[in-house]
Design a protein around this motif. Sequence first.
Motif, mmCIF file in Angstrom:
data_model
loop_
_atom_site.group_PDB
_atom_site.id
_atom_site.type_symbol
_atom_site.label_atom_id
_atom_site.label_comp_id
_atom_site.label_asym_id
_atom_site.label_seq_id
_atom_site.Cartn_x
_atom_site.Cartn_y
_atom_site.Cartn_z
ATOM 1 N N GLN A 1 -10.367 -37.201 31.504
ATOM 2 C CA GLN A 1 -11.097 -36.250 30.669
ATOM 3 C C GLN A 1 -11.466 -34.947 31.381
ATOM 4 O O GLN A 1 -11.283 -33.867 30.817
ATOM 5 C CB GLN A 1 -12.350 -36.906 30.079
ATOM 6 C CG GLN A 1 -13.018 -36.044 29.012
ATOM 7 C CD GLN A 1 -13.805 -36.869 28.021
ATOM 8 O OE1 GLN A 1 -14.355 -37.902 28.353
ATOM 9 N NE2 GLN A 1 -13.865 -36.401 26.786
ATOM 10 N N PRO A 2 -11.951 -34.998 32.628
ATOM 11 C CA PRO A 2 -12.256 -33.726 33.292
ATOM 12 C C PRO A 2 -11.030 -32.839 33.469
ATOM 13 O O PRO A 2 -11.162 -31.622 33.536
ATOM 14 C CB PRO A 2 -12.817 -34.174 34.649
ATOM 15 C CG PRO A 2 -13.320 -35.556 34.425
ATOM 16 C CD PRO A 2 -12.362 -36.156 33.441
ATOM 17 N N ALA A 3 -9.842 -33.441 33.549
ATOM 18 C CA ALA A 3 -8.619 -32.657 33.731
ATOM 19 C C ALA A 3 -8.080 -32.123 32.409
ATOM 20 O O ALA A 3 -7.573 -31.006 32.338
ATOM 21 C CB ALA A 3 -7.556 -33.516 34.415
ATOM 22 N N ILE A 4 -8.215 -32.909 31.341
ATOM 23 C CA ILE A 4 -7.594 -32.557 30.066
ATOM 24 C C ILE A 4 -8.531 -31.788 29.153
ATOM 25 O O ILE A 4 -8.130 -30.841 28.465
ATOM 26 C CB ILE A 4 -7.075 -33.829 29.358
ATOM 27 C CG1 ILE A 4 -5.962 -34.468 30.183
ATOM 28 C CG2 ILE A 4 -6.583 -33.518 27.955
ATOM 29 C CD1 ILE A 4 -5.467 -35.792 29.615
ATOM 30 N N ASP A 5 -9.799 -32.161 29.117
ATOM 31 C CA ASP A 5 -10.726 -31.590 28.145
ATOM 32 C C ASP A 5 -10.799 -30.057 28.191
ATOM 33 O O ASP A 5 -10.857 -29.426 27.135
ATOM 34 C CB ASP A 5 -12.119 -32.192 28.338
ATOM 35 C CG ASP A 5 -13.069 -31.783 27.235
ATOM 36 O OD1 ASP A 5 -13.098 -32.480 26.198
ATOM 37 O OD2 ASP A 5 -13.772 -30.754 27.389
ATOM 38 N N PRO A 6 -10.814 -29.415 29.366
ATOM 39 C CA PRO A 6 -10.898 -27.947 29.378
ATOM 40 C C PRO A 6 -9.716 -27.250 28.708
ATOM 41 O O PRO A 6 -9.802 -26.055 28.411
ATOM 42 C CB PRO A 6 -10.935 -27.621 30.881
ATOM 43 C CG PRO A 6 -11.489 -28.847 31.524
ATOM 44 C CD PRO A 6 -10.912 -29.974 30.732
ATOM 45 N N THR A 7 -8.623 -27.968 28.459
ATOM 46 C CA THR A 7 -7.461 -27.355 27.815
ATOM 47 C C THR A 7 -7.563 -27.375 26.296
ATOM 48 O O THR A 7 -6.744 -26.755 25.611
ATOM 49 C CB THR A 7 -6.159 -28.082 28.222
ATOM 50 O OG1 THR A 7 -6.149 -29.410 27.658
ATOM 51 C CG2 THR A 7 -6.046 -28.175 29.738
ATOM 52 N N PHE A 8 -8.554 -28.085 25.746
ATOM 53 C CA PHE A 8 -8.693 -28.173 24.293
ATOM 54 C C PHE A 8 -9.276 -26.886 23.718
ATOM 55 O O PHE A 8 -9.899 -26.088 24.418
ATOM 56 C CB PHE A 8 -9.593 -29.356 23.909
ATOM 57 C CG PHE A 8 -8.990 -30.707 24.174
ATOM 58 C CD1 PHE A 8 -7.632 -30.925 24.074
ATOM 59 C CD2 PHE A 8 -9.803 -31.781 24.519
ATOM 60 C CE1 PHE A 8 -7.083 -32.175 24.321
ATOM 61 C CE2 PHE A 8 -9.268 -33.033 24.768
ATOM 62 C CZ PHE A 8 -7.908 -33.233 24.666
ATOM 63 N N SER A 9 -9.109 -26.736 22.407
ATOM 64 C CA SER A 9 -9.623 -25.567 21.694
ATOM 65 C C SER A 9 -11.138 -25.494 21.765
ATOM 66 O O SER A 9 -11.829 -26.510 21.708
ATOM 67 C CB SER A 9 -9.183 -25.632 20.227
ATOM 68 O OG SER A 9 -9.886 -24.692 19.444
ATOM 69 N N GLU A 10 -11.656 -24.268 21.855
ATOM 70 C CA GLU A 10 -13.106 -24.065 21.833
ATOM 71 C C GLU A 10 -13.699 -24.434 20.477
ATOM 72 O O GLU A 10 -14.900 -24.618 20.356
ATOM 73 C CB GLU A 10 -13.440 -22.610 22.160
ATOM 74 C CG GLU A 10 -13.311 -22.258 23.624
ATOM 75 C CD GLU A 10 -14.281 -23.053 24.486
ATOM 76 O OE1 GLU A 10 -15.482 -23.088 24.152
ATOM 77 O OE2 GLU A 10 -13.840 -23.655 25.474
#
Length: 463
Positions: free
Chosen positions: A145-154
């Motif tokens: 999650q820390p690696a993937i979550d920042p790539t999601f839409s705001e």
Amino acid sequence: MHHDKAGHQKSIEQIELPLEDRGEASGAKRSGEATSAAYGDERLGLDSRRPWLERSVEGGNLLRALKRVQQNEGSPGVDGLTVDELPAFLKQHWPAIREQLLTGRYQPSVGKRVEIPKPGGGVRMLGIPTVLDRFIQQAVLQVLQPAIDPTFSESSYGFRPGRRAHDAVCQAQRYVQSGRRWVVDVDLEQFFDRVNHDILMGLVAKRITDARIRTLIRRYLDAGMMVSGVVVERHEGTPQGGPLSPLLANVLLDVVDKELERRGHRFVRYADDCNVYVRSKRAAERVMAGLIQLYAKLKLRVNPAKSAVAPARDRSFLGYSFWYAPGKIGKRRVAPEALEKLKERVREITSRSGGRSLTQVVSLLRSYLLGWKSYFRPADTPNVFADVDKGLHRRLRMLMRKQWKRGRTMYRELQRRGVGGAALWIAARFGRSWWHVAAHKALHIALPGKYFESLGVPRLAPS
């Protein structure tokens, strides 16, 4: 799943899992979600140079996963292993399980089918993993999650660290206030049951480089469910009830989010509920047609019964809806459906035929109302809360009147509580009409709202 013993089996302490410390995420947090403080391998205490699966099985990460699983509690899976039994089980079997994970040989257990009634009718089917598989999924989630979550839409808010339903509602309110007063309200039909495994795994492969984790995720997706003692194979859908399921859902739906962003739309998505805010009905209808096509490419279907193009004030979002104060200022309110659900639950708890003591009723009300009050605190409608308090107190007076039973007992209780004169006689004389007498002045004097608050019943209206 095989728990073969390793030739040089280590003790649980040697694999850096200090199981003497117990505890999983607080019930107030969403299950299966890494906390916002977990961002970055350094803050997790993990070695960023190691592959993701090795980081998942490091001692500190495993301890955090164990605490999350224990605090989330939950029922056992098909193997009957409970959360309380998990530490002892890991002490004995973890070395073999860890080896299976690292060599790609671990096979998850099937899920246990559980049906949960939906508020609007029907049931939601959950596939509850075993406690062990919830533990493993949680450990993997805390690395992914820390690696993937920042790539999601705001514009995505559901099941993400540091984001709440309130944030989504407030963003929707800002769009409405800016003049976007038409909404494309989209609800996906049986979303978690219809996720296409091949499409999802293709998207997972673009984000996760560790092939062993991809294989493990695929096995969790393909794990069947135990129904009446028979294993039913699963060819589509994500097993709700597992910590990884929300993250995988966001990986899939982020495709649509990014396309909406590319087209310049203003939207808010929470899990499978997506609201797009536009300035006209014609624009809304175009967006709805486009969304149906976008979701179809993911082999998902828009639920026509729960989706609509409508004025924003006519639709609810996460239990809230909007109204316009003087000056066309957009405000939040409790959606009518959520308000009716509250009243139904209160009626159930305070039913005269419920067979509960006043202490039991107060305990149930307190548990339910505190959560409800916390969630709907941001609503800009204090008068609605005051009306709910009045109706609640009237039902409690009715319940106490029923417990007093005879008019003679009621006369004595009212007199003891300061009621006198004609009001005392009238209330006692017509006391068998419980609902009507509950609104009588005498009952208000004897049993004011502050009395019920003193017993522990929360007040919803602001003080």
